[in-house]
Design a protein around this motif. Structure first.
Motif, PDB file in Angstrom:
ATOM      1  N   ILE A 127     -10.179 -52.824  11.977  1.00 35.05           N
ATOM      2  CA  ILE A 127      -9.082 -52.782  12.728  1.00 35.05           C
ATOM      3  C   ILE A 127      -9.300 -52.196  14.298  1.00 35.05           C
ATOM      4  CG2 ILE A 127      -6.798 -51.672  13.162  1.00 35.05           C
ATOM      5  CD1 ILE A 127      -6.187 -51.863  10.109  1.00 35.05           C
ATOM      6  N   ARG A 128     -10.129 -51.238  14.264  1.00 33.13           N
ATOM      7  CA  ARG A 128     -10.536 -50.521  15.297  1.00 33.13           C
ATOM      8  C   ARG A 128     -11.662 -51.540  16.264  1.00 33.13           C
ATOM      9  NH1 ARG A 128     -12.264 -44.523  14.587  1.00 33.13           N
ATOM     10  NH2 ARG A 128     -12.552 -44.535  16.904  1.00 33.13           N
ATOM     11  N   THR A 129     -12.318 -52.181  15.458  1.00 35.25           N
ATOM     12  CA  THR A 129     -12.952 -53.262  16.245  1.00 35.25           C
ATOM     13  C   THR A 129     -12.386 -54.367  16.975  1.00 35.25           C
ATOM     14  OG1 THR A 129     -15.010 -52.422  14.873  1.00 35.25           O
ATOM     15  CG2 THR A 129     -15.208 -54.469  15.842  1.00 35.25           C
ATOM     16  N   THR A 130     -11.588 -54.862  16.224  1.00 33.63           N
ATOM     17  CA  THR A 130     -10.856 -56.331  16.407  1.00 33.63           C
ATOM     18  C   THR A 130      -9.750 -55.749  17.574  1.00 33.63           C
ATOM     19  OG1 THR A 130      -9.306 -55.903  14.604  1.00 33.63           O
ATOM     20  CG2 THR A 130     -11.131 -57.231  14.356  1.00 33.63           C
ATOM     21  N   ALA A 131      -9.410 -54.485  17.722  1.00 37.94           N
ATOM     22  CA  ALA A 131      -8.444 -53.965  18.868  1.00 37.94           C
ATOM     23  C   ALA A 131      -7.093 -54.910  18.764  1.00 37.94           C
ATOM     24  CB  ALA A 131      -8.982 -54.007  20.036  1.00 37.94           C
ATOM     25  N   PRO A 132      -6.362 -54.866  17.771  1.00 31.19           N
ATOM     26  CA  PRO A 132      -5.052 -55.652  17.995  1.00 31.19           C
ATOM     27  C   PRO A 132      -4.054 -55.146  19.102  1.00 31.19           C
ATOM     28  CG  PRO A 132      -4.926 -54.095  16.100  1.00 31.19           C
ATOM     29  CD  PRO A 132      -6.461 -54.051  16.661  1.00 31.19           C
ATOM     30  N   ARG A 133      -3.380 -56.085  19.518  1.00 29.61           N
ATOM     31  CA  ARG A 133      -2.569 -55.617  20.685  1.00 29.61           C
ATOM     32  C   ARG A 133      -1.220 -55.115  20.152  1.00 29.61           C
ATOM     33  NH1 ARG A 133      -5.541 -55.923  25.319  1.00 29.61           N
ATOM     34  NH2 ARG A 133      -3.522 -55.488  25.985  1.00 29.61           N
ATOM     35  N   ASP A 134      -0.795 -55.048  18.796  1.00 33.44           N
ATOM     36  CA  ASP A 134       0.333 -54.558  18.480  1.00 33.44           C
ATOM     37  C   ASP A 134       0.326 -53.197  18.135  1.00 33.44           C
ATOM     38  OD1 ASP A 134       2.478 -54.162  16.969  1.00 33.44           O
ATOM     39  OD2 ASP A 134       2.044 -54.738  15.196  1.00 33.44           O
ATOM     40  N   PRO A 135       0.809 -52.265  18.621  1.00 32.47           N
ATOM     41  CA  PRO A 135       0.664 -50.769  18.414  1.00 32.47           C
ATOM     42  C   PRO A 135       0.867 -50.452  16.973  1.00 32.47           C
ATOM     43  CG  PRO A 135       2.669 -50.980  19.567  1.00 32.47           C
ATOM     44  CD  PRO A 135       2.240 -52.445  19.371  1.00 32.47           C
ATOM     45  N   ALA A 136       1.458 -51.105  16.193  1.00 31.16           N
ATOM     46  CA  ALA A 136       1.781 -50.611  14.694  1.00 31.16           C
ATOM     47  C   ALA A 136       0.722 -50.416  13.863  1.00 31.16           C
ATOM     48  CB  ALA A 136       2.813 -51.596  14.118  1.00 31.16           C
ATOM     49  N   THR A 183      -6.313 -42.503  21.196  1.00 31.22           N
ATOM     50  CA  THR A 183      -6.757 -42.806  22.569  1.00 31.22           C
ATOM     51  C   THR A 183      -7.211 -44.163  22.686  1.00 31.22           C
ATOM     52  OG1 THR A 183      -7.413 -40.459  22.589  1.00 31.22           O
ATOM     53  CG2 THR A 183      -8.309 -41.878  24.188  1.00 31.22           C
ATOM     54  N   GLU A 184      -8.169 -44.844  21.948  1.00 33.24           N
ATOM     55  CA  GLU A 184      -8.422 -46.171  22.151  1.00 33.24           C
ATOM     56  C   GLU A 184      -6.895 -47.119  22.138  1.00 33.24           C
ATOM     57  OE1 GLU A 184     -10.861 -47.468  18.604  1.00 33.24           O
ATOM     58  OE2 GLU A 184     -12.000 -45.773  18.912  1.00 33.24           O
ATOM     59  N   ALA A 185      -5.977 -46.906  21.336  1.00 28.70           N
ATOM     60  CA  ALA A 185      -5.071 -47.849  21.458  1.00 28.70           C
ATOM     61  C   ALA A 185      -4.140 -47.444  22.757  1.00 28.70           C
ATOM     62  CB  ALA A 185      -4.062 -47.220  20.291  1.00 28.70           C
ATOM     63  N   ALA A 186      -3.851 -46.231  23.216  1.00 30.94           N
ATOM     64  CA  ALA A 186      -3.409 -45.793  24.268  1.00 30.94           C
ATOM     65  C   ALA A 186      -4.088 -46.834  25.511  1.00 30.94           C
ATOM     66  CB  ALA A 186      -3.209 -44.596  24.575  1.00 30.94           C
ATOM     67  N   THR A 187      -5.108 -46.688  25.542  1.00 34.83           N
ATOM     68  CA  THR A 187      -6.138 -47.056  26.731  1.00 34.83           C
ATOM     69  C   THR A 187      -6.077 -48.466  26.737  1.00 34.83           C
ATOM     70  OG1 THR A 187      -7.817 -45.329  26.847  1.00 34.83           O
ATOM     71  CG2 THR A 187      -8.323 -47.201  27.466  1.00 34.83           C
ATOM     72  N   LEU A 188      -6.100 -49.155  25.548  1.00 38.08           N
ATOM     73  CA  LEU A 188      -5.837 -50.619  25.429  1.00 38.08           C
ATOM     74  C   LEU A 188      -4.506 -51.066  25.763  1.00 38.08           C
ATOM     75  CD1 LEU A 188      -7.211 -53.376  24.426  1.00 38.08           C
ATOM     76  CD2 LEU A 188      -6.164 -52.805  22.138  1.00 38.08           C
ATOM     77  N   LEU A 189      -3.497 -50.642  25.382  1.00 36.56           N
ATOM     78  CA  LEU A 189      -2.189 -51.148  25.254  1.00 36.56           C
ATOM     79  C   LEU A 189      -1.305 -50.590  26.710  1.00 36.56           C
ATOM     80  CD1 LEU A 189      -1.278 -51.048  21.453  1.00 36.56           C
ATOM     81  CD2 LEU A 189      -2.024 -52.809  22.979  1.00 36.56           C
ATOM     82  N   LEU A 190      -1.812 -49.133  27.119  1.00 30.40           N
ATOM     83  CA  LEU A 190      -0.959 -48.868  27.983  1.00 30.40           C
ATOM     84  C   LEU A 190      -1.440 -48.393  29.447  1.00 30.40           C
ATOM     85  CD1 LEU A 190       0.731 -46.228  25.874  1.00 30.40           C
ATOM     86  CD2 LEU A 190       1.617 -48.229  26.658  1.00 30.40           C
ATOM     87  N   THR A 191      -2.814 -48.824  29.776  1.00 30.06           N
ATOM     88  CA  THR A 191      -3.353 -48.713  30.883  1.00 30.06           C
ATOM     89  C   THR A 191      -2.563 -49.368  32.204  1.00 30.06           C
ATOM     90  OG1 THR A 191      -5.641 -48.147  29.982  1.00 30.06           O
ATOM     91  CG2 THR A 191      -5.467 -48.894  32.396  1.00 30.06           C
ATOM     92  N   ASN A 192      -2.180 -48.676  33.037  1.00 32.29           N
ATOM     93  CA  ASN A 192      -1.442 -49.599  34.169  1.00 32.29           C
ATOM     94  C   ASN A 192      -0.136 -50.194  33.834  1.00 32.29           C
ATOM     95  OD1 ASN A 192      -3.593 -49.018  36.022  1.00 32.29           O
ATOM     96  ND2 ASN A 192      -4.690 -50.969  35.176  1.00 32.29           N
ATOM     97  N   ILE A 193       0.421 -49.460  32.646  1.00 32.38           N
ATOM     98  CA  ILE A 193       1.612 -49.615  32.363  1.00 32.38           C
ATOM     99  C   ILE A 193       2.630 -48.706  32.783  1.00 32.38           C
ATOM    100  CG2 ILE A 193       3.157 -50.246  30.222  1.00 32.38           C
ATOM    101  CD1 ILE A 193       1.108 -52.368  30.760  1.00 32.38           C
ATOM    102  N   ASP A 199       6.103 -48.256  32.464  1.00 38.45           N
ATOM    103  CA  ASP A 199       6.964 -48.105  31.415  1.00 38.45           C
ATOM    104  C   ASP A 199       6.705 -48.372  30.340  1.00 38.45           C
ATOM    105  OD1 ASP A 199       9.253 -47.381  30.503  1.00 38.45           O
ATOM    106  OD2 ASP A 199      10.605 -49.139  31.247  1.00 38.45           O
ATOM    107  N   PRO A 200       6.013 -47.596  29.310  1.00 35.37           N
ATOM    108  CA  PRO A 200       5.647 -47.862  28.025  1.00 35.37           C
ATOM    109  C   PRO A 200       6.773 -48.495  27.011  1.00 35.37           C
ATOM    110  CG  PRO A 200       4.616 -46.098  28.589  1.00 35.37           C
ATOM    111  CD  PRO A 200       5.787 -46.217  29.735  1.00 35.37           C
ATOM    112  N   PRO A 201       6.592 -49.907  26.468  1.00 34.54           N
ATOM    113  CA  PRO A 201       7.434 -50.310  25.513  1.00 34.54           C
ATOM    114  C   PRO A 201       7.829 -49.226  24.487  1.00 34.54           C
ATOM    115  CG  PRO A 201       5.992 -51.813  25.994  1.00 34.54           C
ATOM    116  CD  PRO A 201       5.265 -50.581  26.642  1.00 34.54           C
ATOM    117  N   TYR A 202       8.916 -49.297  23.994  1.00 37.37           N
ATOM    118  CA  TYR A 202       9.411 -48.404  22.701  1.00 37.37           C
ATOM    119  C   TYR A 202       8.461 -48.366  21.504  1.00 37.37           C
ATOM    120  CZ  TYR A 202      12.519 -46.224  19.198  1.00 37.37           C
ATOM    121  OH  TYR A 202      12.730 -45.255  18.570  1.00 37.37           O
ATOM    122  N   ALA A 203       8.098 -49.468  21.282  1.00 38.12           N
ATOM    123  CA  ALA A 203       6.899 -49.630  20.230  1.00 38.12           C
ATOM    124  C   ALA A 203       5.765 -48.607  20.298  1.00 38.12           C
ATOM    125  CB  ALA A 203       6.629 -50.934  19.984  1.00 38.12           C
ATOM    126  N   THR A 204       5.405 -48.595  21.754  1.00 39.86           N
ATOM    127  CA  THR A 204       3.978 -47.672  22.007  1.00 39.86           C
ATOM    128  C   THR A 204       4.303 -46.190  21.817  1.00 39.86           C
ATOM    129  OG1 THR A 204       4.412 -47.965  24.397  1.00 39.86           O
ATOM    130  CG2 THR A 204       3.132 -49.681  23.144  1.00 39.86           C
TER     131      THR A 204
END
Length: 336
Positions: A94-103, A126-136, A138-143
């Motif tokens: 899962i970490r290698t495929t880096a899904p775009r869904d935070p769950a 940290t990997e997830a936050a960097t992938l999904l929230l860099t330059n965001i 207003d982070p979505p609720y799901a994150t």
């Protein structure tokens, strides 16, 4: 299971069996129903049976809406009954495929955390936050659980605050700060004879409970109905009266985006998009004793799909694929 049934009175095995039967009757909702059934089996400590359901879903990966989520749940379940090696392999995948869904990220990171793999949990968050929230901005609720979980693990590791922790603090709405909630020394206060310490811990626990209740009580999204091009063509061929509602597919897509932006600007939160199909819509119309050509059915159909867990949160991450189905990012498609 009735909504007012106390959790301790639930026959989880029977509830899982009921959900499996329902999934056989409604294959379009099988993924959500079988995931619920697997959760009941885990609560019943029937973990091998839960793994069987996860494997059943993963046997048809092309039809899954969220295969990484299923794999993450399977890994977490496996680790709980001594299948650590297989669980670790799935987590690494899962970490290698880096899904775009935070769950999926949250599930595998919390699984690592629960087994005292704090450094690995921290790296995963940290990997997830960097992938999904860099330059965001207003982070979505799901994150939010990504940032809160990372903050918690960093407190246990004794690491200093960084920018992600500061962002977590701003998103946290409880009157008890994250630093206090995530204090590793809290467990010591539970054995204290000092009434003031015990009262402070009760206040913290109440604040946590309020946060959990708020998360669980979030209603299903206010959803807008989306028809893929082929489905819309079939719909209008069968029910030409709906042409007034849908003059063209491009205009339909633009209306969806503009409607959601207007709702967001008015302060409406928890927005989403549900995708319709003609057979599903016809079945809904039949259940309502009405004609599919009745335009008043359309918002009711959208609400029903959202209540069944079919909504996709809007807006998507700016670098994620656009909700319209195009293979280009949202920020260069309808998010531009």
């Amino acid at each position: 299971m009735r909504p007012d049934t106390p959790a301790e009175n639930v026959d989880h095995t029977a509830e899982a069996a009921r959900l499996e039967r329902t999934a056989d009757r409604y294959p379009e909702d099988a993924e959500a129903l079988l995931l619920q059934a697997a959760a009941h089996l885990e609560l019943a400590d029937a973990r091998p049976a839960a793994t069987t359901l996860y494997d059943r879903l993963l046997a048809t990966p092309d039809t899954l809406e969220n295969a990484p989520l299923v794999r993450a749940l399977k890994a977490s379940n496996l680790w709980e009954y001594d299948h650590e090696a297989e669980a670790r392999a799935i987590i690494e995948g899962i970490r290698t495929t880096a899904p775009r869904d935070p769950a999926p990220w949250v599930i595998v990171a919390e699984s690592l955390e629960s087994h005292d793999e704090l450094e690995a949990a921290h790296d995963t968050f940290t990997e997830a936050a960097t992938l999904l929230l860099t330059n965001i901005a207003d982070p979505p609720y799901a994150t939010h659980p990504l940032l809160f979980g990372r903050h918690r693990v960093r407190r246990m590791l004794g690491l200093p605050h960084d920018d992600w922790d500061a962002l977590a603090d701003t998103l946290h709405s409880s009157p008890i700060s994250l630093d206090e909630l995530h204090d590793p020394k809290r467990v010591w206060s539970l054995g204290s004879d000092n009434p003031a310490e015990l009262e402070a811990e009760i206040s913290r626990l109440r604040a946590e409970l309020g946060t959990y209740r708020e998360a669980l009580s979030r209603p299903f999204p206010v959803a807008v109905l989306h028809w893929p091009a082929q489905e819309l063509t079939e719909l209008l061929s069968a029910y030409p009266d709906l042409t007034t509602e849908y003059p063209s597919h491009p205009e339909h897509l633009e209306t969806i985006e503009s409607s959601l932006r207007e709702l967001s600007a008015s302060g409406t939160g928890n927005l989403g998009i549900v995708t319709g199909t003609v057979p599903s819509y016809e079945a809904f119309a039949a259940s309502e004793g009405s004609s599919p050509g009745d335009t008043t059915l359309l918002p009711q159909y959208a609400t029903t799909l959202a209540a069944r867990g079919r909504a996709v949160a809007w807006p998507p991450q700016r670098t994620s694929d656009c909700w319209c189905g195009q293979t280009q990012p949202y920020d260069t498609c309808h998010g531009s």
